[in-house]
Motif scaffolding. Structure first.
Motif: not given
Ligand SMILES: Nc1ncnc2c1ncn2[C@@H]1O[C@H](COP(=O)(O)OP(=O)(O)O)[C@@H](O)[C@H]1O
Ligand SMILES: C=C(OP(=O)(O)O)C(=O)O
Ligand SMILES: [Ca+2]
Ligand SMILES: [Mn+2]
Length: 666
Positions: A485, A488-489, A494, A553, A592, A594-595, A600-602, A615
């Motif tokens: 993405p 992402s946070k 991570q 990030w 957010y 999650k993927t 990953l937090e989008i 996305e």
């Protein structure tokens, strides 16, 4: 209007009235013209010169001497020096010691200044050497001129007079060619493995440190020193690294080209005249004999290029490459060794600061956007590439920036564009032969065209280049697969997982032989420069981020809507909006989702960025292709991380477990 005849009755000459039509008019001098009346007055009040040489000597005023020149214009460094050496002589003694052959035991005889202005220097008495005549080689008999910390203007003149391919561009930059090598040569980098470094450094699979022994280093060092001493003149830069005054390192760069001297003048921290006066012995010395190849019959040499680091001797030798980036990145490697010993984390990152004192780090491999995104008109630039994070905060290691210029435009990158002016080194660009206007789209010489300028050429640079502890840690990846993405946070684990992985698509150019973007993993977003095992740096980063409550990030500055070839690179304007939202704090409060797979937090929305691209799957037309590509990349991440699964990060077993779990799940 000028006429043909004697229309000026008061003039000192007139055309002969009898000038034949087809013949040239004869000139006759009128007698008795009063000098007060003539317009070409040679008898005006006398000026302070009688000859052309005297006129020329008036043009140059002595600069405030950091090193007063002796009578006769030169300072000679003989074997038995004067009783009270001036600071100029002290400098020459120090440089002579740097350039000493290790087998002949004496340093070369040095003269300060350019050989072409050395007519006067010939008068300076030369003290005979105490070495028996039989031991003196021809090289021991000659003088080498030392051009010590020349100014940019002097270096321009040296380059333009003596280095083919040097030109002034329409904006005043010095265009130059780096020769056959237009990028770094990581496969030719060697590090001396001795008892200490064998246990301290990272060796083996994945490590950038390819070993060489002390003896071979000395062979290459001697080769470089002999080459440099064979020249009529060498350039010497005495400068600093690291804006943190307590952890400043003194570096000396000895080189054969004005281009190299100006590059390092721009890239390292420039000493004040007083600091230069009291510089003393450098902590680290580079011998750049890049015009001269290494000898392939030498042990450990696999090409005619060799970049050798000896930490014990605090020296680096460059043979067979004139790419200036080797010097700056070579010194960066040294800092990656020295700083962690002082509990300071060295970072391959850009760094800037907002008006409120909020500091952001931009980690990333070459071409991912460190320079571009840290150079931000709304923020203070601390540095674009190399930093330290100590208990006191951040400090830039360098005194300049080294920006990629391919496709550079005034609209997209105004601050970098405007920094390309007098003093800036422009490497390997193509320009109009008449107007000297640079065509930044032209890749005829290389894709890796570069500009090296002092950091103060960026209007909102933060001088001194230091700042408080970072609030945001931005990991830049230029994802050629187009599946990560755009933003992402990350949680701490991570952040560590991606920091150790160091994923990007290596964009063509900065390293030799890379023509197309290719997925690559480079630990700590700079494996080519680190000296210790990646987990050592990761543990320090985790500790500092935790202590300061910094947020991680992941920003994809690469492809969207398909892989390289099918999709397109994310617009710089969108990436800038994303970065703005990180700085302002607005992204911290966004909602957010999650993927899959990477977890990953989008954010659902970012101001100024079309939500469809946030996305990645939405941006791909072929959803199956997207899923396959995502899985492929996840597999590459997993394979790459295998070498790290047996390493503990810090003392915290829990964090290590979390990091291992922070990778892709499939
Ligand atoms: N979305 C984007 N984000 C960042 N850089 C981009 C983007 N799109 C194109 N670019 C270009 O990519 C290059 C990034 O290079 P640079 O900032 O010099 O990288 P680094 O300093 O990390 O080596 C620049 O030429 C920049 O103009
Ligand atoms: C000069 C370099 O730095 P960057 O591409 O990161 O700006 C390099 O990696 O050779
Ligand atoms: Ca780099
Ligand atoms: Mn850069």
């Amino acid at each position: 209007m000028a006429g043909n005849g004697n229309e000026n009755a008061d003039g000192d000459f007139s055309f002969s009235a009898a000038a034949a039509r087809d013949a040239l008019p004869r000139i006759t001098t009128e007698k008795g013209a009063k000098s007060a009346d003539v317009c070409h007055d040679d008898t005006a009040p006398r000026v302070n010169f009688q000859t052309i040489d005297e006129l020329h000597s008036l043009q140059k005023k002595r600069s405030a001497p950091t090193t007063p020149l002796k009578e006769g214009g030169g300072v000679v460094m003989g074997t038995s020096g004067p009783t009270t050496p001036s600071s100029g002589e002290t400098m020459l003694q120090s440089v002579s010691a740097s350039l000493a052959s290790l087998t002949r035991e004496t340093g070369p005889k040095l003269i300060r200044g350019d050989p072409t202005s050395a007519a006067k220097v010939a008068h300076v008495p030369h003290t005979p050497t105490s070495v028996p005549a039989a031991d003196v080689s021809d090289s021991g008999l000659k003088f080498t001129h030392i051009l010590h910390n020349l100014s940019p203007a002097e270096l321009y003149e040296q380059a333009i007079k003596y280095e083919k391919g040097s030109f002034v561009t329409s904006t005043g930059a010095l265009a130059t060619l780096s020769g056959a090598k237009t990028g770094r040569s990581p496969k030719d980098k060697r590090v001396v493995k001795d008892e200490t470094t064998a246990s301290e450094l990272w060796w083996g699979k994945g490590s950038p440190n390819i070993e060489m022994d002390e003896q071979t280093f000395l062979v290459n060092r001697e080769r470089a020193v002999d080459y440099l001493n064979s020249l009529d003149k060498v350039f010497v830069n005495d400068q600093y690294l690291n804006w943190d005054p307590e952890n400043r390192i003194k570096v000396r760069i000895v080189s054969a080209r004005a281009y190299h001297s100006l590059f390092m003048h721009n890239m390292c921290i420039r000493p004040t005249p007083e600091e230069l006066e009291n510089f003393g012995t450098p902590d680290f010395t580079i011998y750049n004999a890049g015009k001269f190849p290494c000898n392939r019959y030498t042990h450990y040499m696999t090409s005619s290029t060799s970049v050798d680091i000896n930490l014990e001797r605090r020296e680096m030798v460059i043979l067979g490459t004139q790419y200036a980036g080797e010097m700056k990145k070579g010194l960066f490697g040294v800092m990656h060794y020295l700083m962690p010993k002082r509990k300071i984390l060295s970072l391959h990152s850009g760094c800037n600061m907002g008006k409120e004192g909020d500091v952001a780090l931009f980690f990333g491999l070459s071409g991912t956007g460190k320079t571009t995104l840290s150079t931000d008109h709304n923020r203070y630039l601390i540095g674009d590439d190399e930093h330290c994070w100590s208990d006191a905060g951040v400090s830039n290691i360098e005194g300049g920036c080294y920006a990629k210029c391919i496709d550079l435009s005034r609209e997209k990158e105004p601050d970098i564009w405007n920094a390309i002016k007098f003093g800036t080194v422009l490497e390997n660009v193509v320009f109009d032969e008449h107007t000297r206007e640079v065509d930044y789209n032209d890749k005829s010489v290389t894709e890796n065209t570069r500009a090296a300028y002092p950091i103060e050429y960026i209007p909102n640079s933060k001088i001194p280049c230091v700042g408080p502890h970072p609030k945001n840690v931005i990991l830049l990846a230029c994802d050629a697969f187009g599946v990560l993405p755009p933003i992402s946070k990350l949680d701490l684990a991570q952040t560590m997982y991606h920091f150790i992985s160091g994923y990007t698509a290596l964009v063509a150019g900065t390293e030799e032989g890379v023509k197309e973007p290719r997925a690559t993993f480079s630990a700590c977003f700079g494996a080519a420069f680190i000296m210790l095992h990646p987990t050592k740096y990761a543990a320090m980063l985790a500790e500092k981020m935790q202590a300061q409550g910094a947020t991680g990030w992941l920003v994809n500055t690469g492809w969207s809507g398909g892989s390289y070839g099918a999709g397109s690179r994310i617009k710089l304007a969108y990436t800038r909006k994303i970065i703005d939202a990180i700085h302002s704090g607005s992204l911290l409060n966004a909602t957010y989702h999650k993927t899959e797979i990477f977890g990953l937090e989008i954010p659902n929305e970012v101001e100024g960025v079309p939500s469809e691209i946030l996305e990645p799957m939405n941006a791909w037309e072929d959803k199956e292709a997207y899923k396959d590509t995502l899985l492929k990349l996840a597999g590459l991440f997993r394979n790459n991380f295998e070498t790290f699964t047996s390493h503990k990060i810090g003392d915290d077993g829990k964090l290590t477990e979390e990091i291992l779990a922070a990778g892709p799940n499939f």
